[in-house]
Design an enzyme around this catalytic site. Sequence first.
Site: not given
Ligand code: DGL
Length: 268
Positions: A12-13, A75, A154, A186, A188
């Site tokens: 993931d990012s 992600c 976050e 997403c 989050h």
């Molecule tokens: N993990 C990213 C997503 O699911 C969200 C956070 C980011 O923008 O890196 O799109």
Amino acid sequence: MVSPAAPIGVFDSGIGGLTVARELMRQLPEESIIYFGDTARVPYGPKSPDTVRRYSREIAAYLRERGVKALVIACNTATAHALATLQAEESIPVIGVVEPGARAAVTASRGGRIGVIGTLGTIRSSAYERAILALRPDAHVVARPCPLFVPLVEEGWLDHEATRLVASEYLTAFAADRVDTLVLGCTHYPLLKPLIAEVLGPGVALIDSAEQTAAEARRVLAARNLLAPAGSGAVRRWVASDAPDQFLRMAERFLGAPIEGVETHTLG
Ligand code: DGL
């Protein structure tokens, strides 16, 4: 030859993909996992498709060198921009979060009016619309970015007036569109499920890709005889490209359980 006892590589990012790791751990408790969170370069949401693809390739190479048997792109933004590339380039199975989420949305939707929320990159890519329309061509899909949700989650503001205000601002248009289903596209957003449900009311089904992605990982591994044998003794490793202390502090909120340690590995 990859062994069924090899770990699943999840990336993931940053930290949000732990919501997918959580589901993998719940549905596939025997599986070992190496999770890579690109905390040095998060967020991916506002970045260009080329940049996100380059980052994703670097992470895939790192995980491949560690002998993973499959890759799960936790992600949404990286799935939207890099899934096809990684599937073409890697010899192991590569699973993303978009298709499983789209499938769940189509199954849940009564009237075919489906909303999608995600980062700017995910929404601009139209990946969810394409996946939904491929499964149900007569669906009416409306997709909108909700970029402020990531920092609010976050910050831990899951039940906060500021988040409620932002959610009303972003989501009221979906009520006017009369969507019956909303994809939380997403990593989050599942943490905001109760608040989003409150804002949209009971008539809208909320789809969390994490659950479906873990189910898809199980199907893909089973089809290739790659499920870890019972009693393998799952080992989980958590790797971040920066700020491991912060990762450790926030991990429990996303994973639902504390983790013991985070390794650091710099890429690029
Ligand atoms: N993990 C990213 C997503 O699911 C969200 C956070 C980011 O923008 O890196 O799109």
